[in-house]
Design a protein around this motif. Structure first.
Motif, PDB file in Angstrom:
ATOM      1  N   MET A   1      -2.816  67.029 -31.669  1.00 24.18           N
ATOM      2  CA  MET A   1      -3.833  66.722 -30.658  1.00 24.18           C
ATOM      3  C   MET A   1      -5.027  66.059 -31.336  1.00 24.18           C
ATOM      4  N   ALA A   2      -5.533  65.000 -30.772  1.00 19.04           N
ATOM      5  CA  ALA A   2      -6.652  64.268 -31.369  1.00 19.04           C
ATOM      6  C   ALA A   2      -7.933  65.075 -31.249  1.00 19.04           C
ATOM      7  N   ARG A   3      -8.716  65.026 -32.289  1.00 17.80           N
ATOM      8  CA  ARG A   3     -10.000  65.713 -32.318  1.00 17.80           C
ATOM      9  C   ARG A   3     -10.996  64.877 -31.516  1.00 17.80           C
ATOM     10  N   LYS A   4     -11.604  65.460 -30.508  1.00 20.13           N
ATOM     11  CA  LYS A   4     -12.510  64.714 -29.639  1.00 20.13           C
ATOM     12  C   LYS A   4     -13.967  64.845 -30.059  1.00 20.13           C
ATOM     13  N   GLU A   5     -14.352  66.027 -30.498  1.00 19.68           N
ATOM     14  CA  GLU A   5     -15.746  66.211 -30.915  1.00 19.68           C
ATOM     15  C   GLU A   5     -15.762  67.010 -32.208  1.00 19.68           C
ATOM     16  N   LEU A   6     -16.849  66.898 -32.909  1.00 18.69           N
ATOM     17  CA  LEU A   6     -16.967  67.584 -34.200  1.00 18.69           C
ATOM     18  C   LEU A   6     -17.745  68.881 -34.044  1.00 18.69           C
ATOM     19  N   PRO A   7     -17.227  69.964 -34.580  1.00 19.19           N
ATOM     20  CA  PRO A   7     -18.045  71.174 -34.638  1.00 19.19           C
ATOM     21  C   PRO A   7     -19.036  71.063 -35.790  1.00 19.19           C
ATOM     22  N   THR A   8     -20.076  71.857 -35.757  1.00 20.28           N
ATOM     23  CA  THR A   8     -21.021  71.891 -36.869  1.00 20.28           C
ATOM     24  C   THR A   8     -20.268  72.234 -38.140  1.00 20.28           C
ATOM     25  N   GLY A   9     -20.562  71.498 -39.209  1.00 24.09           N
ATOM     26  CA  GLY A   9     -19.886  71.766 -40.472  1.00 24.09           C
ATOM     27  C   GLY A   9     -20.177  70.725 -41.524  1.00 24.09           C
ATOM     28  N   LEU A  10     -19.476  70.843 -42.657  1.00 24.21           N
ATOM     29  CA  LEU A  10     -19.601  69.912 -43.770  1.00 24.21           C
ATOM     30  C   LEU A  10     -18.458  68.906 -43.729  1.00 24.21           C
ATOM     31  N   TYR A  11     -18.811  67.638 -43.933  1.00 23.67           N
ATOM     32  CA  TYR A  11     -17.844  66.554 -43.831  1.00 23.67           C
ATOM     33  C   TYR A  11     -18.072  65.529 -44.941  1.00 23.67           C
ATOM     34  N   PHE A  12     -16.992  64.822 -45.267  1.00 25.80           N
ATOM     35  CA  PHE A  12     -17.100  63.617 -46.068  1.00 25.80           C
ATOM     36  C   PHE A  12     -17.006  62.453 -45.091  1.00 25.80           C
ATOM     37  N   VAL A  13     -17.777  61.385 -45.362  1.00 26.15           N
ATOM     38  CA  VAL A  13     -17.800  60.242 -44.449  1.00 26.15           C
ATOM     39  C   VAL A  13     -17.381  58.996 -45.225  1.00 26.15           C
ATOM     40  N   ARG A  14     -16.391  58.281 -44.672  1.00 27.04           N
ATOM     41  CA  ARG A  14     -15.866  57.061 -45.298  1.00 27.04           C
ATOM     42  C   ARG A  14     -15.858  55.950 -44.268  1.00 27.04           C
ATOM     43  N   ASN A  15     -16.336  54.763 -44.665  1.00 26.91           N
ATOM     44  CA  ASN A  15     -16.228  53.616 -43.775  1.00 26.91           C
ATOM     45  C   ASN A  15     -14.803  53.087 -43.876  1.00 26.91           C
ATOM     46  N   VAL A  16     -14.157  52.922 -42.736  1.00 30.73           N
ATOM     47  CA  VAL A  16     -12.753  52.533 -42.708  1.00 30.73           C
ATOM     48  C   VAL A  16     -12.560  51.099 -43.186  1.00 30.73           C
ATOM     49  N   GLN A  17     -13.371  50.169 -42.698  1.00 34.00           N
ATOM     50  CA  GLN A  17     -13.190  48.766 -43.058  1.00 34.00           C
ATOM     51  C   GLN A  17     -13.397  48.535 -44.560  1.00 34.00           C
ATOM     52  N   ALA A  18     -14.440  49.112 -45.122  1.00 36.12           N
ATOM     53  CA  ALA A  18     -14.723  48.932 -46.546  1.00 36.12           C
ATOM     54  C   ALA A  18     -13.892  49.862 -47.426  1.00 36.12           C
ATOM     55  N   ASN A  19     -13.317  50.918 -46.834  1.00 36.32           N
ATOM     56  CA  ASN A  19     -12.567  51.945 -47.550  1.00 36.32           C
ATOM     57  C   ASN A  19     -13.411  52.548 -48.676  1.00 36.32           C
ATOM     58  N   LYS A  20     -14.666  52.851 -48.346  1.00 33.45           N
ATOM     59  CA  LYS A  20     -15.591  53.448 -49.311  1.00 33.45           C
ATOM     60  C   LYS A  20     -16.297  54.640 -48.660  1.00 33.45           C
ATOM     61  N   TRP A  21     -16.543  55.660 -49.491  1.00 33.80           N
ATOM     62  CA  TRP A  21     -17.255  56.862 -49.056  1.00 33.80           C
ATOM     63  C   TRP A  21     -18.739  56.572 -48.976  1.00 33.80           C
ATOM     64  N   LEU A  22     -19.437  57.312 -48.132  1.00 34.61           N
ATOM     65  CA  LEU A  22     -20.885  57.173 -47.992  1.00 34.61           C
ATOM     66  C   LEU A  22     -21.597  58.198 -48.855  1.00 34.61           C
ATOM     67  N   GLY A  23     -22.765  57.812 -49.311  1.00 35.20           N
ATOM     68  CA  GLY A  23     -23.649  58.684 -50.065  1.00 35.20           C
ATOM     69  C   GLY A  23     -25.065  58.171 -49.899  1.00 35.20           C
ATOM     70  N   HIS A  24     -25.914  58.501 -50.852  1.00 37.70           N
ATOM     71  CA  HIS A  24     -27.289  58.009 -50.790  1.00 37.70           C
ATOM     72  C   HIS A  24     -27.784  57.731 -52.201  1.00 37.70           C
ATOM     73  N   VAL A  25     -28.816  56.921 -52.279  1.00 36.29           N
ATOM     74  CA  VAL A  25     -29.400  56.569 -53.568  1.00 36.29           C
ATOM     75  C   VAL A  25     -30.911  56.563 -53.421  1.00 36.29           C
ATOM     76  N   ARG A  26     -31.573  57.041 -54.430  1.00 36.71           N
ATOM     77  CA  ARG A  26     -33.037  57.078 -54.401  1.00 36.71           C
ATOM     78  C   ARG A  26     -33.623  55.672 -54.385  1.00 36.71           C
ATOM     79  N   THR A  27     -34.802  55.581 -53.811  1.00 38.56           N
ATOM     80  CA  THR A  27     -35.506  54.309 -53.827  1.00 38.56           C
ATOM     81  C   THR A  27     -35.956  54.018 -55.252  1.00 38.56           C
ATOM     82  N   GLN A  28     -36.460  52.848 -55.477  1.00 37.26           N
ATOM     83  CA  GLN A  28     -36.802  52.398 -56.824  1.00 37.26           C
ATOM     84  C   GLN A  28     -37.692  53.385 -57.568  1.00 37.26           C
ATOM     85  N   TRP A  29     -38.651  53.970 -56.906  1.00 38.57           N
ATOM     86  CA  TRP A  29     -39.594  54.862 -57.583  1.00 38.57           C
ATOM     87  C   TRP A  29     -39.329  56.335 -57.289  1.00 38.57           C
TER      88      TRP A  29
END
Length: 150
Positions: A1-29
């Protein structure tokens, strides 16, 4: 059965087109909002905390920093929960992957999109026309499904 909504929790996020995971990076300073980006291959992937609200919207944070849109780009920064922007996470039907979603502004026809498929490219918030752009589909997988080696 397809998952329709997300429950609260921890997830990894990947962009499908780029096939790359998301993260974050600090600004220059190291001060101010941090860019939400496509990570280079082989990088340690952080968990995204997705919290479902009573109104069916979500607050999305990474490493304790809340995601926010600033001038058409996605950043994360420390925010009080009451000030946290809300996102609509909508399931995308696909026969081979039940974890595909779009992340949209619940009040406007726009959402998270990848315009460049290279490492360190920042996630944008772009208008959605009548169809979902290819760069706007994300795999949002429960942390326990992927494990620590995302």
């Amino acid at each position: 059965m397809a998952r329709k909504e997300l429950p609260t929790g921890l997830y990894f996020v990947r962009n499908v087109q780029a096939n790359k995971w998301l993260g974050h990076v600090r600004t220059q300073w190291g001060v101010g909002p941090e860019k939400v980006i496509l990570l280079p291959d082989g990088s340690k992937t952080p968990f995204f905390h997705v919290e479902k609200n009573e109104d069916e919207t979500y607050v999305i944070s990474v490493s304790g920093l809340t995601t926010i849109e600033i001038e058409g780009k996605v950043y994360c920064m420390p925010l009080a929960h009451a000030d946290a922007p809300k996102w609509a996470i909508e399931h995308v039907e696909h026969p081979d992957n039940e974890f595909l979603y779009t992340i949209k502004n619940p009040n406007f026809p726009q959402g998270w999109t990848v315009n460049q498929q290279t490492a360190y490219a920042q996630i944008s918030v772009d208008p959605f026309a009548s169809t979902t752009p290819d760069g706007a589909v994300f795999e949002i997988s429960p942390a326990e499904r992927i494990g620590q080696n995302a």
